[in-house]
Design an enzyme around this catalytic site. Structure first.
Site, PDB file in Angstrom:
ATOM      1  N   GLY A  66     -67.780   5.842  -0.541  1.00 36.36           N
ATOM      2  CA  GLY A  66     -69.073   6.116  -1.159  1.00 36.36           C
ATOM      3  C   GLY A  66     -70.090   6.749  -0.242  1.00 36.36           C
ATOM      4  N   HIS A 130     -67.241   9.241   9.342  1.00 37.69           N
ATOM      5  CA  HIS A 130     -66.156   8.342   8.929  1.00 37.69           C
ATOM      6  C   HIS A 130     -65.560   7.608  10.137  1.00 37.69           C
ATOM      7  CE1 HIS A 130     -66.289   9.963   4.956  1.00 37.69           C
ATOM      8  NE2 HIS A 130     -65.692  11.103   5.230  1.00 37.69           N
ATOM      9  N   ALA A 253     -75.815  11.342 -12.753  1.00 39.29           N
ATOM     10  CA  ALA A 253     -76.753  12.375 -12.313  1.00 39.29           C
ATOM     11  C   ALA A 253     -76.161  13.208 -11.173  1.00 39.29           C
ATOM     12  CB  ALA A 253     -78.062  11.731 -11.865  1.00 39.29           C
ATOM     13  N   MET A 254     -75.502  12.537 -10.220  1.00 43.21           N
ATOM     14  CA  MET A 254     -74.929  13.270  -9.094  1.00 43.21           C
ATOM     15  C   MET A 254     -73.717  14.085  -9.521  1.00 43.21           C
ATOM     16  SD  MET A 254     -75.453  10.799  -5.771  1.00 43.21           S
ATOM     17  CE  MET A 254     -74.870  12.099  -4.679  1.00 43.21           C
ATOM     18  N   ARG A 271     -65.238  11.500  -9.225  1.00 41.96           N
ATOM     19  CA  ARG A 271     -64.181  11.337 -10.225  1.00 41.96           C
ATOM     20  C   ARG A 271     -64.586  10.325 -11.289  1.00 41.96           C
ATOM     21  NH1 ARG A 271     -59.241   8.676 -10.965  1.00 41.96           N
ATOM     22  NH2 ARG A 271     -59.782   7.200  -9.335  1.00 41.96           N
TER      23      ARG A 271
END
Length: 315
Positions: A66, A130, A253-254, A271
């Site tokens: 996320g 990451h 929205a994104m 997704r």
């Protein structure tokens, strides 16, 4: 300008991936695997030259936990807190344009010249990665920059990772779920074994400059999650501004703006955005294997308990 930069970086990455032979799509650096499409060996070699500022906003999260979503939340919180007037907004936009930071602000992405360009960005910079803690630039800890560490339940993370990897052709060949699950649970994927990240970050539970939050926690109560982030980073935002950001950064929205923000890659980044999708894919044997791996490696750690595995990863 930041959105335009992301689009350009991703557009270039998508074009260049066609020129990368399947056998060269992955490379190793210091024993860890990275995707050649978005990472460069020379950048990783000089990663420790990155000059952190004490007010940098650092977001760390294993792939597909996320980070794009929470990263946008932090950008919105920083902007609301800054309460920039028109001239300040113009200056920030100019700096971003002149810095040519045409890439995601992930530390390990892009060309080695990015670190010089990043010096031109105005504070406060929102920076994502990451990387596990032992691979982060030492200056992050030396400057005592605040770090938000994001986790997501490992089963949903694995499912999301597979779809993204196949859509982007990160691996030499497309992988089916069974093949990918075997690689994921043994750490044979870019950025290594997810459980190792949990083990390493568990060592920082008492660090006042490190905050832990989960994808599921934010999904359950986005406003509360944002308030916690704002308090941690000393963002001064109102209840009204929080609610506005909740609406602007909702999954729908994104996703609706993804082509504008991320270009062609947008459809691969957003997704489903739900909790529990793993139940549609995991076999009984895979469930048991993941449960056993979690129990053996991190279940008894404090961070392992924070992840609420029994809540999100049990049928």
């Amino acid at each position: 300008m930041a959105q335009a930069g992301m689009r350009e970086f991703l557009k270039k990455a998508l074009a260049e991936k066609e020129e990368i032979s399947p056998s060269d799509r992955l490379f190793f650096h210091n024993g860890e695997m990275y995707p050649a499409m978005i990472c460069c060996p020379q950048t990783l070699k000089i990663l420790d030259t990155f000059e952190t500022r004490s007010d940098d906003v650092i977001l760390v999260g294993y792939p597909k936990t996320g980070t794009n979503w929470v990263g946008q939340i932090l950008v919105e919180l920083e902007a609301a807190s800054g309460k920039y007037d028109d001239e300040e907004r113009k200056n920030r936009s100019m700096w971003q344009r002149e810095s040519e930071l045409s890439l995601f602000p992930y530390l390990e992405f892009g060309d080695p010249g990015k670190f010089e360009r990043m010096k031109q960005l105005p504070s406060r910079r929102v920076i994502k990665t990451h990387l596990a803690p032992q691979r982060l630039p030492k200056s992050i800890f030396q400057k005592k920059a605040k770090i938000l560490v994001l986790f997501r339940n490992p089963k949903d993370t694995a499912v999301s990772y597979l779809h993204f990897a196949n859509s982007m052709n990160l691996f030499p060949t497309q992988k089916n779920w069974d093949e990918f699950f075997s690689d994921f649970i043994s750490g044979k994927v870019p950025w290594g074994l997810y459980f190792d990240h949990i083990i390493e970050w568990n060592k920082y539970l008492d660090d006042k400059n490190v905050m832990f939050i989960t994808y599921e926690e934010i999904k359950e109560n986005a406003a509360l999650g944002m308030k916690k982030m704002a308090d941690f980073f000393d963002f001064s935002v109102s209840e009204q501004e929080i609610q506005s950001i909740v609406e602007k950064t909702s999954f729908k929205a994104m996703k609706d703006r993804s082509s504008e923000t991320y270009g062609e890659m947008g459809k691969n980044l957003f997704r489903k955005g739900i909790v529990g999708d793993w139940k549609n894919i995991f076999s009984e044997d895979q469930n048991e294997e993941m449960d056993r791996k979690f129990k053996e490696s991190v279940a008894r750690t404090k961070l392992g308990m924070i992840l609420k595995y029994d809540v999100y990863c049990k049928c």
